[in-house]
Design an enzyme around this catalytic site. Structure first.
Site, PDB file in Angstrom:
ATOM      1  N   HIS A 172      34.435 -19.602 -17.054  1.00 15.66           N
ATOM      2  CA  HIS A 172      34.492 -18.320 -17.743  1.00 15.66           C
ATOM      3  C   HIS A 172      33.095 -17.939 -18.214  1.00 15.66           C
ATOM      4  O   HIS A 172      32.174 -18.760 -18.198  1.00 15.66           O
ATOM      5  CB  HIS A 172      35.424 -18.408 -18.966  1.00 15.66           C
ATOM      6  N   ASP A 174      31.386 -16.091 -21.784  1.00 12.62           N
ATOM      7  CA  ASP A 174      31.759 -15.769 -23.160  1.00 12.62           C
ATOM      8  C   ASP A 174      31.603 -14.266 -23.372  1.00 12.62           C
ATOM      9  O   ASP A 174      30.564 -13.695 -23.032  1.00 12.62           O
ATOM     10  CB  ASP A 174      30.870 -16.531 -24.146  1.00 12.62           C
ATOM     11  N   HIS A 229      30.446 -20.856 -17.140  1.00 15.54           N
ATOM     12  CA  HIS A 229      30.450 -22.274 -17.449  1.00 15.54           C
ATOM     13  C   HIS A 229      31.884 -22.791 -17.558  1.00 15.54           C
ATOM     14  O   HIS A 229      32.842 -22.022 -17.589  1.00 15.54           O
ATOM     15  CB  HIS A 229      29.663 -22.553 -18.737  1.00 15.54           C
ATOM     16  N   ARG A 247      35.214 -36.101 -26.003  1.00 11.16           N
ATOM     17  CA  ARG A 247      34.135 -35.132 -26.148  1.00 11.16           C
ATOM     18  C   ARG A 247      34.512 -34.149 -27.254  1.00 11.16           C
ATOM     19  O   ARG A 247      35.605 -33.567 -27.235  1.00 11.16           O
ATOM     20  CB  ARG A 247      33.897 -34.375 -24.841  1.00 11.16           C
TER      21      ARG A 247
END
Length: 298
Positions: A172, A174, A229, A247
């Protein structure tokens, strides 16, 4: 797995006078850069990470019980249109709703302190961009995220390690002006080059990673690139306990007030302007991977 991206632009913020040109070049070429010596205290990010993990480690029923309305905690489902990822998250919307009553006060305090530090850094970076691009007044961009009506949000993600590679957060861009992310030492973030190839970003828990968002691409007349990203959850991890194998990322999404006009301040962009509320409404009705700016390009 994607190859490692060895050419991530690294900007040293210890001398802001020298950082403007490298920041602009990174935003033009990649839409992404790494900021070091940024001045955000390590103890703040460590505190927030620990508070977040303490919440994420609660039993699932307890996390659901502590959730509020509008929901702050989410698990797997991203947005409203069927996107799913291998993660759980906390999402804090604009400042007026930052204090959900049922979440631990220590977590909320850590979020507020960290978020304000990051917004300060993001504001200075936007002012440096404006100066380098000769956008006047110089606070034209930074005022958008400092306005008391700003629609910025803050998100904390935890990705569990799996026995095979899975999508943690799908590809996607942002939608906001700018995103500022910090993660722990577990990798997984990948960005897409102009040529379409994907490459992994080496983790650096002491750095901040900046993404150009869709609105900033439009406001720079297409000169900056809104970077596509994703996060891939890979097998393996960081050693013995569950927290080490997870993570954790914390992202500040800098957005203008809902009524703010998003239109080119320099250059030329083949599309009409729109308000942030119009664009946000469009994003709410699309899938993560959709090219949402295409709607506005003539």
């Amino acid at each position: 797995a994607s190859p490692t991206f060895e050419g991530i632009p690294e900007i040293d913020f210890s001398d802001p006078r020298a950082a403007g040109r490298p920041i602009v070049e990174a935003c033009e070429e990649l839409g992404f850069f790494k900021l070091v010596n940024h001045g955000v205290p390590t103890e703040l990010s460590s505190c927030l990470e620990n508070e977040s993990l303490r919440y994420f480690d609660l039993p699932q029923t307890e996390k659901e019980r502590l959730n509020s309305s509008p929901p702050v905690y989410g698990n797997k489902y991203i947005g409203r249109n069927g996107d799913v990822g291998c993660l759980e998250f906390l999402l804090f919307t604009a400042a007026a709703t930052l204090r959900p009553p049922h979440l631990p006060p220590s977590l909320l305090c850590a979020v507020e302190k960290y978020r304000e530090e990051i917004r300060g850094v993001a504001s200075r970076v936007l002012e440096m961009m404006a100066a380098e691009l000769r956008i006047f007044p110089g606070n034209k961009l930074s005022d958008m995220i400092n306005d008391k009506r700003n629609d910025s949000c803050f998100r904390i993600n935890r990705y569990q390690q799996e026995s095979r590679n899975l999508v943690g957060f799908g590809e996607h861009t942002d939608p906001q002006l700018i995103s500022v992310a910090r993660s722990n030492s577990i990798g997984g973030l990948e960005i897409q080059s102009r040529g379409g190839a994907w490459a992994g970003v080496p983790p650096d828990e002491g750095a901040l990673f900046f993404n150009v968002g869709d609105c900033l691409e439009v406001m720079t007349g297409g000169r900056f690139r809104s970077v596509r990203h994703r996060v891939v959850v890979a097998s393996g991890g960081g050693g013995g306990g569950g927290q080490q194998r997870s993570r954790v990322s914390m992202i500040f999404f800098g957005a203008p007030p809902p009524s703010a006009k998003i239109e080119p301040l320099i250059g030329y962009y083949e599309g009409g302007g729109f308000t942030w509320s119009e664009y946000k409404r469009l994003c709410d009705g699309t899938r993560l991977s959709d090219d949402r700016l295409a709607v506005f390009v003539k």
